[in-house]
Design a protein around this motif. Structure first.
Motif, mmCIF file in Angstrom:
data_model
loop_
_atom_site.group_PDB
_atom_site.id
_atom_site.type_symbol
_atom_site.label_atom_id
_atom_site.label_comp_id
_atom_site.label_asym_id
_atom_site.label_seq_id
_atom_site.Cartn_x
_atom_site.Cartn_y
_atom_site.Cartn_z
ATOM 1 N N CYS A 19 0.515 -1.286 -0.070
ATOM 2 C CA CYS A 19 -0.313 -0.059 0.024
ATOM 3 C C CYS A 19 0.981 1.511 -0.342
ATOM 4 O O CYS A 19 1.866 0.979 0.677
ATOM 5 C CB CYS A 19 -0.912 -0.192 1.596
ATOM 6 S SG CYS A 19 -1.671 -1.333 1.405
ATOM 7 N N GLY A 21 0.663 5.747 0.098
ATOM 8 C CA GLY A 21 -0.099 7.393 -0.580
ATOM 9 C C GLY A 21 0.503 8.022 -0.987
ATOM 10 O O GLY A 21 1.856 8.195 -0.666
ATOM 11 N N TRP A 29 -5.623 13.110 -2.365
ATOM 12 C CA TRP A 29 -4.599 11.981 -1.562
ATOM 13 C C TRP A 29 -4.893 11.220 -2.592
ATOM 14 O O TRP A 29 -6.186 10.198 -2.653
ATOM 15 C CB TRP A 29 -4.446 11.805 -0.334
ATOM 16 C CG TRP A 29 -4.339 13.262 0.535
ATOM 17 C CD1 TRP A 29 -5.147 13.553 0.771
ATOM 18 C CD2 TRP A 29 -3.261 13.263 1.017
ATOM 19 N NE1 TRP A 29 -4.710 14.927 1.529
ATOM 20 C CE2 TRP A 29 -3.438 14.639 1.914
ATOM 21 C CE3 TRP A 29 -2.138 12.887 1.267
ATOM 22 C CZ2 TRP A 29 -2.287 15.557 2.649
ATOM 23 C CZ3 TRP A 29 -1.497 13.911 2.025
ATOM 24 C CH2 TRP A 29 -1.241 14.504 2.989
ATOM 25 N N ILE A 31 -4.193 7.172 -2.631
ATOM 26 C CA ILE A 31 -4.386 5.575 -1.176
ATOM 27 C C ILE A 31 -3.771 4.403 -2.750
ATOM 28 O O ILE A 31 -5.558 4.078 -2.706
ATOM 29 C CB ILE A 31 -4.701 5.387 -0.801
ATOM 30 C CG1 ILE A 31 -4.895 7.559 0.451
ATOM 31 C CG2 ILE A 31 -3.821 4.754 0.755
ATOM 32 C CD1 ILE A 31 -3.140 7.615 0.951
ATOM 33 N N THR A 133 -3.863 2.842 5.743
ATOM 34 C CA THR A 133 -2.318 3.611 5.031
ATOM 35 C C THR A 133 -2.711 4.652 4.599
ATOM 36 O O THR A 133 -2.099 5.812 4.550
ATOM 37 C CB THR A 133 -2.114 3.001 3.673
ATOM 38 O OG1 THR A 133 -1.902 2.011 3.830
ATOM 39 C CG2 THR A 133 -1.221 3.548 2.865
ATOM 40 N N ALA A 134 -4.155 4.589 4.405
ATOM 41 C CA ALA A 134 -4.408 6.169 3.857
ATOM 42 C C ALA A 134 -4.293 7.593 5.486
ATOM 43 O O ALA A 134 -4.125 8.642 5.323
ATOM 44 C CB ALA A 134 -6.368 6.168 3.912
ATOM 45 N N THR A 137 -0.782 8.239 5.821
ATOM 46 C CA THR A 137 -0.405 9.058 4.840
ATOM 47 C C THR A 137 -1.195 10.540 4.983
ATOM 48 O O THR A 137 0.216 11.703 4.614
ATOM 49 C CB THR A 137 -1.320 8.421 3.634
ATOM 50 O OG1 THR A 137 -0.431 7.737 3.228
ATOM 51 C CG2 THR A 137 -0.369 10.103 2.522
#
Length: 201
Positions: A19, A21, A29, A31, A133-134, A137
């Motif tokens: 993953c 970002g 963004w 991801i 991960t979002a 990030t």
């Protein structure tokens, strides 16, 4: 410290999840998640035929484009490798994620829209680490920028410590009774005799 030395064994299956970002030039963004399943042996499937060792049984991608509030603005899903020719037919359903916010209840909301025959098991599973991960990030960057603005006097907002941290009580490290919270978010620290007394009132 890595795992202990294993018993004698042979490789059978490897699942890899990656993953990443990205901050976009337009302020949004991206991801992205990528999942592969690989066998260490040759086998044959009914529709795809022979699959050699190292050739992914599953190879799937998903990209969520989100805003600062972690609300999904766009979705792209791709099935690059699968054992059945029609696995990718369900991909349009992933547009149902548009408008959802990555927050408490995310997993439930995803399953409501894409669970069972409405989705792909592997892509739905991938949305878990993509959501994490979002957060990893976006949150640190926005928190750092907000702190810099507060320090420079560019904003009248209260310092970050006065707002309820998103991480509060999400794991034992961020326990509101713990040292990390006491040091970084003292306004939300509930440990110690004084704080405990205040909380009891």
């Amino acid at each position: 410290m890595p795992l202990s030395e294993p018993a004698a064994r042979e490789p059978i299956h490897t699942r890899e999840v990656t993953c990443r970002g990205f901050r976009r030039a337009d302020g949004l963004w991206d991801i992205e998640g990528h999942l592969t399943d690989v066998k260490a042996y040759e086998f044959t499937t009914e529709q795809r035929g022979q699959i050699l060792p190292g050739d992914p049984v599953h190879g799937m991608w998903i990209r969520l484009t989100v805003d600062d509030s972690l609300t999904v603005r766009a979705v792209e899903a791709v099935t690059e490798k699968s054992p059945y020719r029609t696995c990718g037919a369900v991909l349009p359903n992933f547009q149902r994620l548009v408008g959802l916010k990555i927050a408490t209840g995310w997993t439930r909301a995803v399953k409501e829209r894409l669970g069972g025959v409405q989705g792909c098991t592997h892509l739905v599973e991938l949305l878990g680490p993509v959501a994490t991960t979002a957060f990893q990030t976006i949150y640190p960057i926005l928190a750092r920028e907000q702190a810099a603005k507060a320090k420079s006097g560019e904003t009248g907002e209260a310092m970050l410590s006065t707002k309820r941290p998103v991480l509060l009580n999400t794991c034992h490290i961020f326990d509101s009774n713990g040292e990390v919270v006491r040091k970084n978010w003292p306004d939300h620290y509930t440990g110690g005799t004084e704080k405990a007394a205040e909380a009891a009132d």
